[in-house]
Design an enzyme around this catalytic site. Structure first.
Site, PDB file in Angstrom:
ATOM      1  CB  CYS A  86       6.143  33.699  62.760  1.00 26.55           C
ATOM      2  SG  CYS A  86       6.195  35.215  61.761  1.00 26.55           S
ATOM      3  CB  CYS A 203       5.667  40.710  67.594  1.00 25.02           C
ATOM      4  SG  CYS A 203       7.339  40.328  66.999  1.00 25.02           S
TER       5      CYS A 203
END
Length: 243
Positions: A86, A203
């Site tokens: 992440c 992302c």
């Protein structure tokens, strides 16, 4: 290859599909000829971790307590090397490093270094990432530190990108779709017009949708860089710079 390497911990759940994707990328990146030659991997996938972007930008619930609990759990279970699929969670990396003694890979720095190594210092990097990651300047700082120029989407495109990731028909909700792919392709086109020559998928949901060949410019997926770093570092002797 016969050595099992260091035990790898994945601090995931942000989101679950990106966590599973990293696991699969690690498996594909491992030059193993048999099951026994693959890495021992522990996965802590806790989707209850509060949204990082909401915490960073809007004072939402703090994800740090669950992130620290998760990374402690991995270390207690024997993880000797930890990866976090992440990007926005790397805003909290210094405070995660403080609660474990084992190495934790820095996906942000690894990705910036990988782009520099693959494309040199003369390219301009278009950064596609969540509004939280962009607001923290995680990639802007890392790319600048390696001597690279970077471009980020305009405000309206950042809002569109958040819809592509978080919206009712977004990647987190329904997975990859032709619509999300075409929107990302148009976003790359807009950044290319402004001068972007290489695109960073900052992302870990984005590489589920946009892959090599979908746009006429090179793509660097942060989770692919992380997977390759896991494989590289897992077979490196502790406290050594040599594999």
């Amino acid at each position: 290859m016969t050595a099992p390497g260091r035990i790898v911990g994945i601090l995931g759940g942000m989101g679950p599909a990106a966590t599973a994707d990293l696991f699969a990328r690690i498996v594909r990146a491992t030059p193993a000829q048999a099951d026994q030659e693959h890495l021992h991997i522990l996965v802590e996938s806790n989707p209850a971790v509060p949204d990082r972007t909401a915490a960073i930008l809007a004072g939402g619930p703090d994800p740090l307590p669950l992130l620290q609990a998760g990374i402690r759990k991995l270390a207690a279970q024997g993880a000797e090397l930890i990866a976090i699929p992440c990007n926005a969670a790397h805003h909290y990396l210094p405070r995660l490093l403080s609660v474990v003694s084992c190495p934790v890979l820095d996906m942000i720095d690894e990705t910036a270094q990988a782009i520099r190594k693959s494309h040199g210092a003369a390219v301009t990097v278009g950064v596609l990432a969540t509004s939280g990651t962009l607001a923290c300047g995680l990639y802007q700082k890392a790319l600048t530190a390696t001597g690279l120029q970077c471009l980020t989407p305009e405000k309206s495109d950042i809002e569109l990108l958040m819809q592509i990731i978080y919206g009712p028909a977004g990647i987190k909700a329904i997975g990859p779709s032709p619509d999300s792919r075409s929107r990302l392709q148009r976003m790359c086109q807009d950044l290319a017009v402004r001068g972007a020559e290489v695109f960073l998928l900052g992302c870990t949901e984005l590489p589920l949708v946009l892959q090599d060949g979908d746009v006429p410019w090179p793509l660097t997926a942060s989770n692919q860089v992380l997977a390759e770093a896991v494989v590289r570092e897992a077979w490196k002797a502790p406290d050594s710079d040599e594999p």
